[in-house]
Design a protein around this motif. Sequence first.
Motif, PDB file in Angstrom:
ATOM      1  N   ASN A 120      -7.774   8.749   5.072  1.00  0.00           N
ATOM      2  CA  ASN A 120      -7.490   8.400   6.405  1.00  0.00           C
ATOM      3  C   ASN A 120      -8.064   7.260   6.882  1.00  0.00           C
ATOM      4  OD1 ASN A 120      -5.802  10.865   6.790  1.00  0.00           O
ATOM      5  ND2 ASN A 120      -7.737  12.014   6.894  1.00  0.00           N
ATOM      6  N   SER A 121      -7.262   6.473   7.643  1.00  0.00           N
ATOM      7  CA  SER A 121      -7.702   5.360   8.210  1.00  0.00           C
ATOM      8  C   SER A 121      -7.469   5.198   9.590  1.00  0.00           C
ATOM      9  CB  SER A 121      -6.912   4.181   7.601  1.00  0.00           C
ATOM     10  OG  SER A 121      -7.184   2.750   8.015  1.00  0.00           O
ATOM     11  N   LEU A 122      -8.643   4.437  10.253  1.00  0.00           N
ATOM     12  CA  LEU A 122      -8.457   4.109  11.717  1.00  0.00           C
ATOM     13  C   LEU A 122      -8.130   2.387  11.874  1.00  0.00           C
ATOM     14  CD1 LEU A 122      -8.584   4.370  14.919  1.00  0.00           C
ATOM     15  CD2 LEU A 122     -11.144   4.498  14.463  1.00  0.00           C
ATOM     16  N   GLU A 123      -7.192   1.943  12.413  1.00  0.00           N
ATOM     17  CA  GLU A 123      -7.121   0.620  12.679  1.00  0.00           C
ATOM     18  C   GLU A 123      -7.134   0.034  14.059  1.00  0.00           C
ATOM     19  OE1 GLU A 123      -5.707  -2.160  10.815  1.00  0.00           O
ATOM     20  OE2 GLU A 123      -5.585  -1.147   8.927  1.00  0.00           O
ATOM     21  N   LEU A 124      -8.471  -0.658  14.046  1.00  0.00           N
ATOM     22  CA  LEU A 124      -8.880  -1.259  15.539  1.00  0.00           C
ATOM     23  C   LEU A 124      -8.458  -2.705  15.485  1.00  0.00           C
ATOM     24  CD1 LEU A 124     -12.564   0.132  15.663  1.00  0.00           C
ATOM     25  CD2 LEU A 124     -10.279   1.249  16.797  1.00  0.00           C
ATOM     26  N   PHE A 125      -7.950  -3.005  16.553  1.00  0.00           N
ATOM     27  CA  PHE A 125      -7.459  -4.553  16.771  1.00  0.00           C
ATOM     28  C   PHE A 125      -6.372  -4.660  15.710  1.00  0.00           C
ATOM     29  CE2 PHE A 125     -11.153  -4.787  19.146  1.00  0.00           C
ATOM     30  CZ  PHE A 125     -12.355  -4.336  18.473  1.00  0.00           C
ATOM     31  N   SER A 126      -5.444  -4.147  15.668  1.00  0.00           N
ATOM     32  CA  SER A 126      -4.594  -3.850  14.571  1.00  0.00           C
ATOM     33  C   SER A 126      -3.481  -5.109  14.376  1.00  0.00           C
ATOM     34  CB  SER A 126      -3.524  -2.491  14.877  1.00  0.00           C
ATOM     35  OG  SER A 126      -4.270  -1.631  14.648  1.00  0.00           O
ATOM     36  N   GLY A 127      -3.529  -5.860  15.390  1.00  0.00           N
ATOM     37  CA  GLY A 127      -2.405  -6.912  15.143  1.00  0.00           C
ATOM     38  C   GLY A 127      -1.102  -6.456  15.135  1.00  0.00           C
ATOM     39  N   ALA A 128       0.031  -7.301  14.550  1.00  0.00           N
ATOM     40  CA  ALA A 128       1.119  -6.651  14.338  1.00  0.00           C
ATOM     41  C   ALA A 128       1.191  -5.808  13.123  1.00  0.00           C
ATOM     42  CB  ALA A 128       1.982  -7.843  13.774  1.00  0.00           C
ATOM     43  N   GLY A 129       0.105  -5.367  12.354  1.00  0.00           N
ATOM     44  CA  GLY A 129       0.079  -4.186  11.430  1.00  0.00           C
ATOM     45  C   GLY A 129       0.048  -4.654  10.021  1.00  0.00           C
ATOM     46  N   GLY A 130      -0.165  -5.852   9.813  1.00  0.00           N
ATOM     47  CA  GLY A 130       0.235  -6.495   8.296  1.00  0.00           C
ATOM     48  C   GLY A 130      -0.965  -5.564   7.358  1.00  0.00           C
ATOM     49  N   LEU A 131      -2.151  -5.672   7.602  1.00  0.00           N
ATOM     50  CA  LEU A 131      -3.071  -4.871   7.077  1.00  0.00           C
ATOM     51  C   LEU A 131      -3.038  -3.433   6.846  1.00  0.00           C
ATOM     52  CD1 LEU A 131      -5.686  -4.916   5.346  1.00  0.00           C
ATOM     53  CD2 LEU A 131      -6.875  -4.895   7.465  1.00  0.00           C
TER      54      LEU A 131
END
Length: 71
Positions: free
Chosen positions: A2-13
Amino acid sequence: MNSLELFSGAGGLAKGLELSGLKHTALVEINQNAYASLCENFEPTKVFFGDVRDFNLEVLDNIDIDPLVHC
């Protein structure tokens, strides 16, 4: 995992991680246009719009990776 995305931007990563088999618990973004992109490409209920300081991390469990920390 499971991943937590902080400062996700448009979501490329986030999309790359998803295609690699990771599951997103939450994505956090303050930019309105990037938030709109995240809602189009990921489960909108997992996307938080606002300042990361206002996101309640205590409601999450089982976070295996935060890509920002592991860069």
